[in-house]
Scaffold this active site. Structure first.
Site, PDB file in Angstrom:
ATOM      1  N   GLY A  12      -9.908-127.195 -53.817  1.00  0.00           N
ATOM      2  CA  GLY A  12     -10.481-128.360 -53.145  1.00  0.00           C
ATOM      3  C   GLY A  12     -10.129-129.704 -53.748  1.00  0.00           C
ATOM      4  N   MET A  91      -6.469-121.634 -45.806  1.00  0.00           N
ATOM      5  CA  MET A  91      -5.343-120.706 -45.884  1.00  0.00           C
ATOM      6  C   MET A  91      -5.184-119.768 -44.683  1.00  0.00           C
ATOM      7  SD  MET A  91      -3.682-121.610 -48.382  1.00  0.00           S
ATOM      8  CE  MET A  91      -3.932-122.838 -49.636  1.00  0.00           C
ATOM      9  N   HIS A 110       0.117-130.499 -45.560  1.00  0.00           N
ATOM     10  CA  HIS A 110       1.071-129.452 -45.946  1.00  0.00           C
ATOM     11  C   HIS A 110       1.914-129.967 -47.113  1.00  0.00           C
ATOM     12  CE1 HIS A 110       3.511-125.896 -45.511  1.00  0.00           C
ATOM     13  NE2 HIS A 110       4.564-126.669 -45.668  1.00  0.00           N
TER      14      HIS A 110
HETATM   15  C1  GAR Z   1      -2.563-128.085 -51.244  1.00  0.00           C
HETATM   16  O1  GAR Z   1      -1.353-128.274 -51.917  1.00  0.00           O
HETATM   17  C2  GAR Z   1      -2.333-128.060 -49.741  1.00  0.00           C
HETATM   18  O2  GAR Z   1      -1.345-128.954 -49.329  1.00  0.00           O
HETATM   19  C3  GAR Z   1      -1.876-126.646 -49.538  1.00  0.00           C
HETATM   20  O3  GAR Z   1      -2.715-125.883 -50.386  1.00  0.00           O
HETATM   21  C4  GAR Z   1      -3.116-126.665 -51.509  1.00  0.00           C
HETATM   22  C5  GAR Z   1      -4.626-126.647 -51.594  1.00  0.00           C
HETATM   23  O4  GAR Z   1      -5.068-127.301 -52.739  1.00  0.00           O
HETATM   24  N1  GAR Z   1      -1.971-126.254 -48.165  1.00  0.00           N
HETATM   25  C6  GAR Z   1      -1.096-125.447 -47.579  1.00  0.00           C
HETATM   26  O5  GAR Z   1      -0.190-124.899 -48.167  1.00  0.00           O
HETATM   27  C7  GAR Z   1      -1.319-125.225 -46.093  1.00  0.00           C
HETATM   28  N2  GAR Z   1      -0.160-124.665 -45.484  1.00  0.00           N
HETATM   29  P1  GAR Z   1      -6.551-127.856 -52.856  1.00  0.00           P
HETATM   30  O6  GAR Z   1      -7.508-126.729 -52.495  1.00  0.00           O
HETATM   31  O7  GAR Z   1      -6.671-128.232 -54.309  1.00  0.00           O
HETATM   32  O8  GAR Z   1      -6.686-129.053 -51.939  1.00  0.00           O
END
Ligand code: GAR
Length: 210
Positions: A12, A91, A110
């Site tokens: 998050g 996810m 993304h």
């Molecule tokens: C982030 O890097 C986001 O861009 C990616 O997951 C991570 C979540 O981090 N999302 C994807 O890959 C979606 N396809 P977070 O929970 O620390 O925000």
């Protein structure tokens, strides 16, 4: 004020960027009204609690399919009177029911420059592994509207970030978060809430502020 729900699955940090932006009053005409997690263990729920934002769990493990989970998610979002859905490290691929309930009102972040390193299977650290394996010298982040095509919706904002010689997926992920994701996502959310994003087919125009 547009009521915003943030959908999360893990740490998050992007949610935190939104919380910090709200504290600085840089999300104009929008309010973080709910954080919905696909897992009861996501640290993002702690961040929501600390910030005083109501947290909800729609546990993917309780459902036989993404469709079934999306059905309950859609119901919850409507009950909460949500006007903007933000996918911040969520996810799972949302199915048609939610996408058609929120046309051009679901925003995803993304961690690559779409159309590179995106689509099914390109999430989290996998995206950065793919970028490093390919040998790109620039990667970055994209904030886009969600449509029925995975990572294929109209692009709102993008920012390029340099890849360093000795990068690992983890170091590249961190640099892209710091330099791009945590800035672009709050900015796009505010633009949406201010009514400054105009979608024309695949193109998103940013209208001037007042
Ligand atoms: C982030 O890097 C986001 O861009 C990616 O997951 C991570 C979540 O981090 N999302 C994807 O890959 C979606 N396809 P977070 O929970 O620390 O925000």
């Amino acid at each position: 004020m547009i009521r915003i729900a943030v959908l999360v699955s893990g740490g998050g940090t992007n949610l935190q960027a939104l919380i910090d932006a709200q504290m600085r009053c840089t999300i104009k005409q929008g309010k973080l009204a709910a954080v919905i997690s696909s897992s009861p263990d996501a640290f993002a729920l702690q961040r929501a609690k600390t910030a005083g934002i109501p947290g909800y769990v729609v546990n993917r493990r309780d459902y036989p399919s993404n469709e079934a989970m999306t059905h309950d998610l859609t119901k919850l979002l409507k009950e909460l009177d949500i006007g903007l859905v933000v996918l911040a490290g969520f996810m799972y691929v949302l199915t048609e029911e939610l996408i058609s309930a929120y046309p051009n009102a679901i925003i995803n972040v993304h961690p690559a420059l779409i159309p590179s390193f995106c689509g099914e299977g390109a999430y989290g650290l996998h995206v950065h592994e793919q970028a490093l394996t390919y040998g790109v010298k620039l990667s970055g982040a994209t904030v886009h509207f969600v449509n029925e095509q995975c990572d294929g919706g109209p692009i709102i904002l993008q920012k390029a970030v340099a890849v360093e010689e000795d990068d690992t997926p983890q170091t590249l992920q961190r640099r892209i978060m710091e330099q791009a994701e945590w800035k672009l996502l709050p900015k796009a959310v505010s633009l949406f809430c201010e009514g400054r994003l105009k979608v024309e087919g695949r193109l998103v125009k940013i209208l001037p502020g007042v």
